[in-house]
Each structure stands twice: as structure tokens, then as C-alpha cells.
Design a protein around this motif. Structure first.
Motif: not given
Length: 578
Positions: A486, A488-491, A493-494, A497
Motif C-alpha cells: 500500500r 508504494d502503490m501511489e508512487r 501508479e503515478k 500513468r
């Protein structure tokens, strides 16, 4: 003031001194060293013999207990006891009149003097009173004495009553009169005593009354003595002065009583003023109590702090009771009005408090029922393993808990403990599962970070079709890699994208440049601007030919603006390959 002048007269050791009352009482007051043993032995049988002789006279006179010493009744009906009846004095033996005390003392009130022998003597009520018949007369003692008693200088007189005695007179019958502005008035008589002794006796009675008046006047000057006490004393003294059988300046005594009466009136005025001021202060204090009570009772119910305000109301009631017990009393109407307001404020506050807490109890009951339902549902969900859906359900239950309001403190604490225990049980189990998944997801993170390196190598996009093919391959591997932790998920994924958006932007630009419709509109815009520029060039030539500088300037500015637009339109057509 005590007169210290020595006067010849009866020996103090051979006489009985009578107390200054209307019924004189007597006691033996022997002067130490004033009489020898032989003289005392000579006096004792003489006194006994005279007592036997006078017993026969007693039966014809008034009883001793009822016989006044000095009164206005006829002398024959009186049985007075001599104030200082001499046992043996030089004047009767030699046939001479007794020597009167002529030394005048300053006319001062006895109250201001030091204690006299009379003040130190027992009170009249405490002295044994012998019968008048047992009192020997000077003549009887002179006849029965075996030999004359040597004259001895009298003791120092306790008080000089000559100033008061100057207002008296004794007639040939022994009747004492007092001089007044209206004339003489009969006072009484003093049988068995000299004229001077009789007048002195009645003068001493006057001085005692005057001394009482002076003492009363002094009490009047004391702030702590109320005027009522002085008025009561004056009433008693005035009753004694009225018809008093005394010799002295009766006008001065009456004037003194009038002064005291005036002083009482003045003191009453001052006391009334002080009472009015104290009453005004007490009224203001009571008014403050009432005003504060009304202020507490008049608060909006939503702003009242019931515990604090209730305690303050009880304190105000205690203050009211303390004021009622104080020395300062209010008039009945004022106190009644203030109490009515105070009682109304207290009753209004109590009614509002009861209403508030009755409504609060009802609200607490509703909140309790709602929260018991929420607790039961939370306890049912505590064992669920549908982590996402159950977590959402718990969030919904928490929102409902906040909207339910407060129950009583005990119920709230008990129900919240059960709700939180169920919630904690679910999320603790969920956290254990998530923690195990986090360990598994760390391998997926390494795979996705390697894919990010490949995706970022595509940029910048130079060959759109090649870039799109490489990105599709990377995306397939990305989805197959699975979830990452959780944290590292945002890093990651950004980052992915951002690469995908860059490729999409390149594709959009290419499509726009190859769109026929857009290219046709761009070509039409260029043609229109070219015709406008040609027309403006003709206008500029005409303006130059006319020689008008303003026309030339205006035509040149319009031509330059159209030329800029034409250049921009040609650049757009060039992008479409036109």
C-alpha cells in the motif's frame, strides 16, 4: 468633691450613719482609734437605757417598716430615722447649737468625684435597718452618760452638700422647706437631728438625683448606648424627681432633664438616619441578589450551565437567609416585593431545569436505543472476512453513531466500549491479513519498478507506432505482476500513468494533423487572409498616391495586422502537409 476641712462635731465613733433613702437604714461605722475603751463602755449602757425608754413611744408611732424618714405628712405621724443621729455630741450637753459645717465646696456633681465613703458603704438594701425606737437621741445619751465624752474631730465629709442645702430652710417646728421660683415648698422633717443635719439629708437626696441625671447624660453621649435605653432611664428618673422630697436647685435639675430629653431627640434623629442608610444598603444588597437570580433564570436554555447555575442559586438563597438574620431589617413591603421576585426567579429556574432534564432523559432514551442497535450490528460484523465491504459498513455505522446523539454518561460509556471492541476486532483481523499480503506484494513491487524503467525509456516519442507497441507490452506485464504494498502503490501508479499520458498526447497530435476537414478549414482561412492582404496593399498604394500621411499610416497598420494573421494560418496549413 470631698471636703477636707476639719469641723468640730459629734464623734464618728459614737453615732450611727443613716443611708440616704426615704426610709433611712443605718449601720455602725466605728472610727478606729476615735474612742477609748472607757468611752465605749459608757455609751453602751446609755444606748440600752434610751432604747428601753423609747419602746413605749413606738406603740404610738407608725410601724418602723412603714414609717418614712422624710415626707410631706405632719411630723407627729412620722417615725423617721436620723441620718447621722449623734450618740453623744457636745452641743446638747453644753446647751449650745451644733456647729454647722460652713466650708463650701465647689458646686460640682458627685459623679465626677472619686469614690466616697458612702459609695464604698453597703447599699441601702443590704444594710440592716433597726427600728426607729431603738435609735437613741442626743439628749437621752447626755442624761445617762456617766461623764461627758471628750469631743473628737469628725472624719472628713464624703461630699459637701452645702450648695444644694442653700436652697433649703428649717422652721421652728423642724419642718424642712425648699425654695423654688414659685415659692417655698414643704419637704418633710428629720426628728432627732439638728437643722443642718436635716437640710443636709434632703440636700444629699437632691445631689443623688442630680448625679443620676449627669450619669444619664454621660450615657447619652456614648454611641453604643441606644436612645431607647436612655429614654427608659430618663422616664424612671423623671418619675423619681416628680414630687421628690429633696432640697436643691430644682430648676437646674429640671433643666438637666430637659437637656437630656433634647439630646435623646437628637440621638433618635441620628439613629433614624443611620437606620435609613443601613436599610438602603441592605435593600441594595438584596436587590443585587434578586437581580443575579433573575439574570440566571433569564438565560436561554441552550446557554445555561445547569450545574454551575444551580449551585449559584443555592448560594444566593443562603445569602438571602443571612441577610434576614442580620440586624438590619427591611420594611415589610420592600422585603415582600423582593422576595416575590426572588422566589419567582428560583421557581422559574427550577421549572426550566426540570423541563430540560426531562427532555434530556427522553433524548438519552432514544439515543440509547439507537446505539444499542448499532452495537448489535457491529458485533455481528466483527467476524466478517469480507474486508472491503465490512470496512465500508463499519464506516456507515460510525456515521450513524455520531448522529444518534448522547445517552446518559454510564450508558454511553458502556455502549461505546462494546461498539469499539467489535470494530477493533474486525480491523485487527483485517490488519493481520493485510500484513501478510504486504509481504507477498513486495516481490510484485520489484517487478513493476523494472517495468517502469522500460516504460520511461520509450520517452520522448519519436516513432508513435513503435512507442504504442512497446507500451502495450509493458502494460500487459504490469497487470500480470499484481498488487504492490500500500505504501508504494501511489508512487508506481503515478509513474506509469505519466508514461501512458505522454504516448496518448503524441497520438492526438498526429491525428489532428491528418484530419482532412481541419486541413480544409485551415486552407480556406489562408486563402481568405491572402485576398485581404492584397486588398490592403491596393489601399496602401492609393493612400501613398494621395499624399495623405494619415491615410498612409492607417492603411499600413491594417496591412501589417493582416499579414501577421496570414503567416500564422500558413504555419497551421504546413502542419497538415498542405
Amino acid at each position: 468633691m470631698t471636703d477636707t476641712t476639719q469641723h468640730p462635731g459629734p464623734d464618728d465613733s459614737e453615732r450611727e450613719t443613716a443611708a440616704p433613702t426615704d426610709t433611712p437604714e443605718q449601720t455602725d461605722t466605728p472610727d478606729e482609734g476615735a474612742q477609748t475603751g472607757a468611752d465605749a463602755a459608757a455609751v453602751e449602757p446609755a444606748a440600752a437605757e434610751v432604747a428601753d425608754v423609747l419602746e413605749s413611744v413606738e406603740s404610738t408611732e407608725a410601724p418602723a417598716a412603714e414609717a418614712p424618714v422624710a415626707q410631706e405628712a405632719p411630723v407627729a405621724e412620722e417615725a423617721p430615722v436620723a441620718e447621722e443621729a449623734p450618740v453623744a455630741e457636745e452641743a446638747p450637753v453644753a446647751g449650745e447649737a451644733p456647729v454647722e459645717e460652713t466650708t463650701e465646696a465647689p458646686a460640682e456633681t458627685p459623679v465626677e468625684e472619686g469614690p466616697s465613703a458612702e459609695e464604698e458603704a453597703p447599699s441601702p438594701a443590704a444594710v440592716a435597718v433597726p427600728k426607729p425606737s431603738a435609735i437613741p437621741t442626743p439628749a437621752a445619751l447626755a442624761r445617762t452618760a456617766p461623764h461627758p465624752v471628750a469631743p473628737v474631730a469628725p472624719a472628713v465629709p464624703e461630699t459637701d452638700h452645702s450648695a444644694s442645702a442653700a436652697f433649703g430652710r428649717v422652721d421652728e417646728n423642724g419642718t424642712v422647706f425648699v425654695r423654688t421660683p414659685e415659692g417655698e415648698r414643704e419637704v418633710g422633717s428629720y426628728p432627732g437631728a439638728t437643722d443642718a443635719e436635716a437640710i443636709t439629708y434632703f440636700a444629699r437626696k437632691y445631689d443623688e438625683l442630680f448625679a443620676s441625671a449627669v450619669l444619664l447624660e454621660q450615657r447619652l453621649a456614648l454611641p453604643e448606648v441606644p436612645s431607647k435605653d436612655v429614654a427608659d432611664g430618663l422616664k424612671t428618673l423623671a418619675a423619681q424627681v416628680k414630687d421628690a422630697a429633696v432640697v436643691g436647685d430644682l430648676d437646674a435639675l429640671a433643666a438637666k432633664l430637659d437637656e437630656i430629653q433634647s439630646g435623646i431627640a437628637s440621638k433618635r434623629t441620628v439613629e433614624q438616619q443611620h437606620r435609613a442608610e443601613a436599610r438602603a444598603a441592605a435593600t441594595a444588597e438584596r436587590e443585587a441578589i434578586v437581580a443575579e437570580a433573575e439574570s440566571i433564570a433569564g438565560q436561554p436554555e441552550s446557554k445555561i450551565q445547569w450545574k454551575t447555575s444551580g449551585a449559584r442559586m443555592r448560594e444566593l438563597l443562603d445569602e438571602w437567609k443571612a441577610h434576614q438574620r442580620s440586624a438590619t431589617r427591611l420594611d415589610r413591603e420592600t422585603e415582600s416585593n423582593l422576595w416575590t421576585r426572588f422566589s419567582a426567579a428560583r421557581n422559574g429556574f427550577d421549572k426550566a431545569r426540570r423541563t430540560h432534564f426531562a427532555g434530556l432523559d427522553a433524548a438519552h432514551g432514544e439515543a440509547k436505543a439507537t446505539k444499542e442497535r448499532l452495537v448489535a450490528e457491529a458485533e455481528r460484523l466483527a467476524s466478517s472476512t469480507d474486508w472491503a465491504a465490512t470496512a465500508g459498513a463499519f464506516k456507515r455505522l460510525m456515521d450513524e453513531w455520531r448522529r444518534a446523539g448522547r445517552a446518559s454518561r454510564a450508558d454511553d460509556d458502556r455502549l461505546w466500549s462494546r461498539f469499539k471492541a467489535a470494530q477493533d476486532s474486525f480491523f485487527a483481523a483485517k490488519d493481520e491479513v493485510v500484513a501478510a499480503e504486504e509481504e507477498e506484494f513486495k516481490g510484485n513491487l520489484a517487478v513493476k519498478e523494472a517495468l517502469l524503467v522500460e516504460a520511461e525509456a520509450i520517452l520522448p516519442v519519436t516513432d508513435l507506432e513503435k512507442a504504442k507497441a512497446q507500451l502495450r507490452a509493458i502494460q500487459d506485464k504490469w497487470d500480470a505482476a499484481g498488487k504492490v504494498p500500500r505504501a508504494d502503490m501511489e508512487r508506481v501508479e503515478k509513474a506509469m500513468r505519466r508514461v501512458e499520458q505522454t504516448v496518448r498526447d503524441a497520438e492526438d497530435r498526429k491525428w489532428k494533423s491528418s484530419n482532412p476537414e481541419v486541413a480544409a478549414r485551415a486552407r480556406a482561412m489562408v486563402d481568405q487572409l491572402e485576398r485581404a492582404v492584397a486588398d490592403l496593399q491596393d489601399d496602401l498604394a492609393k493612400a501613398e498616391a494621395s499624399g495623405s500621411a494619415s491615410k498612409v499610416k492607417k492603411a499600413r497598420e491594417a496591412l501589417e495586422a493582416r499579414q501577421v494573421w496570414l503567416d500564422q494560418a500558413r504555419a497551421g496549413v504546413a502542419e497538415f502537409g498542405g
